[in-house]
Scaffold this motif. Structure first.
Motif, PDB file in Angstrom:
ATOM      1  N   ARG A 255       0.825  -1.203   0.000  1.00  0.00           N
ATOM      2  CA  ARG A 255       0.000   0.000   0.000  1.00  0.00           C
ATOM      3  C   ARG A 255       0.864   1.260   0.000  1.00  0.00           C
ATOM      4  N   ARG A 256       1.963   1.239   0.780  1.00  0.00           N
ATOM      5  CA  ARG A 256       2.850   2.399   0.796  1.00  0.00           C
ATOM      6  C   ARG A 256       3.607   2.547  -0.511  1.00  0.00           C
ATOM      7  N   ALA A 257       3.788   1.448  -1.226  1.00  0.00           N
ATOM      8  CA  ALA A 257       4.562   1.482  -2.470  1.00  0.00           C
ATOM      9  C   ALA A 257       3.763   2.014  -3.654  1.00  0.00           C
ATOM     10  N   ARG A 258       2.433   2.084  -3.516  1.00  0.00           N
ATOM     11  CA  ARG A 258       1.624   2.614  -4.618  1.00  0.00           C
ATOM     12  C   ARG A 258       2.043   4.047  -4.918  1.00  0.00           C
ATOM     13  N   GLY A 259       2.214   4.344  -6.172  1.00  0.00           N
ATOM     14  CA  GLY A 259       2.675   5.669  -6.548  1.00  0.00           C
ATOM     15  C   GLY A 259       4.181   5.775  -6.610  1.00  0.00           C
ATOM     16  N   LYS A 260       4.879   4.781  -6.055  1.00  0.00           N
ATOM     17  CA  LYS A 260       6.348   4.780  -6.137  1.00  0.00           C
ATOM     18  C   LYS A 260       6.842   3.662  -7.040  1.00  0.00           C
TER      19      LYS A 260
END
Length: 399
Positions: free
Chosen positions: A61-66
């Protein structure tokens, strides 16, 4: 504290049973309010694997957009922090393919394979190799980049004859972020020595003192400072046959529908620009251009001038596409009494403060100004010569 994965964890997550378990974990909220109940549910269904499932889903979830395809990746908290943004990695892969057609590329610090994914996707690259000493991260990389050849190997020991070698030395230790060249893992100078004579690309922190690297250690390759959407991401050293001591700034921006634009400035461009003639606008150039020491070159390209020869604010009667411009309303003194008077006269209610060249804390200054109006404005605080000056401007606009 972040969870430490084991090889058994990765084996489970890659199994058919683990894939189904990840689907279940992904359907849970995993918020502070629901975490106890979510842990209990996962522990009841997947005893011994609940922590790995929660860590994987929260990292995804934290990796979305990265990271591209984040919801299908295996990754850990530390590896995610260190991973290169997919947009930056994709641009690098395209540049490698353009400069070294049909190359085999070896990422000698591949970690979970974020860079390998983009190298694999690039049509102009013939083969991709990844190596690392961390077997757990390599197992994750095998899942994330299945087309790459993976090896357990020390980055300082050449293990392939790849056309291009890529490295990203770790910039953190157990005690936090490190800054000295010999504290990187592996040490930067050892990398440059051990791969001397080969095409080597090394990703470094954007604050790298590349002038010291040239003057003290004789580095004679290219220095590329890259930004993405206004944030400076890295300084990259390109060395090897045919490389010249060029400085360049690469400015990447994501536009609508995922389109990425790229602009590049180099120190081979002219830099003879006027100083002191104040135009209609103040322009704050992208951080990559500032870090690469290419403000004058950028100003020349766009017909801008400098407020001061030592300060990286530009001025002119137009703003280059993609940059933020601040239309000058009034030049003001920086004494607080004078600022309060000018801001009140212009009905300022919210104020963005930009500072360069002076020791001013924007947040503290804003509080002391006690704004009471309704109009949004920007204040550029800097110096011209030895004198501190302020420019009250309309709110900054991205062109």
């Amino acid at each position: 504290m972040a969870y430490s994965f084991s090889l058994d964890d990765v084996k489970f997550l890659r199994s058919r049973h683990g894939v189904k378990a990840l689907e279940v974990a992904s359907s849970l909220d995993l918020s502070a309010a629901s975490m106890l109940a979510d842990i209990a549910e996962l522990r009841a269904r997947y005893a011994g694997h609940d922590a790995a499932l929660i860590e994987t889903v929260t990292c995804r979830r934290r990796a979305r957009g990265k990271l591209r395809g984040a919801d299908d990746l295996l990754l850990s908290d530390e590896a995610l922090q260190q991973a290169t943004n997919s947009v930056v990695a994709e641009h690098r892969a395209a540049e490698i393919a353009a400069r070294f057609p049909d190359a085999v590329v070896h990422d000698i610090t591949c970690s979970i394979g974020a860079e390998l994914i983009e190298l694999e996707r690039c049509a102009g690259i013939r083969g991709v190799i990844g190596s690392d000493l961390d077997r757990i991260r390599l197992a994750m990389a095998q899942h994330n980049a299945p087309g790459a050849t993976l090896l357990v190997a020390d980055a300082l020991t050449p293990t392939s004859t790849a056309d291009v070698v890529l490295a990203d030395p770790a910039r953190r230790s157990g005690s936090g972020r490190v800054f000295r060249l010999d504290q990187l893992a592996p040490p930067l100078l050892d990398l440059l020595t051990n791969y001397s004579g080969r095409t080597l690309i090394v990703k470094c922190a954007p604050g790298l003192d590349y002038s010291m690297l040239r003057n003290r250690f004789g580095f004679d390759g290219e220095v590329q400072v890259t930004s993405l959407d206004g944030g400076v991401r890295e300084a990259v050293l390109w060395s090897g046959p045919g490389m010249e001591p060029i400085r360049r700034a690469t400015v990447l921006r994501t536009e609508a529908e995922g389109l990425v634009t790229s602009d590049e400035v180099t120190d081979r461009e002219p830099d003879d620009v006027p100083v002191g003639d104040i135009g209609e606008w103040i322009v704050d150039p992208d951080g990559a251009i500032v870090r690469a020491g290419l403000v004058r070159h950028y100003a020349y390209r766009h017909g801008l001038g400098l407020l001061d020869p030592q300060i990286a604010y530009l001025t002119g009667d137009s703003v280059p596409a993609g940059e933020r411009g601040f239309r000058i309303v009034e030049q003001v003194g920086i004494a607080e009494k004078a600022l309060r008077k000018a801001l009140a006269a212009h009905d300022c209610g919210t104020l963005e403060i930009l500072v360069r060249g002076l020791d001013v804390d924007p947040d503290r200054l804003r509080k002391r100004l006690k704004l009471k109006g309704s109009r949004p404005l920007s204040l550029v605080v800097t110096r011209i010569g030895r004198k501190g000056v302020g420019f009250l401007c309309e709110a900054g606009v991205r062109f």
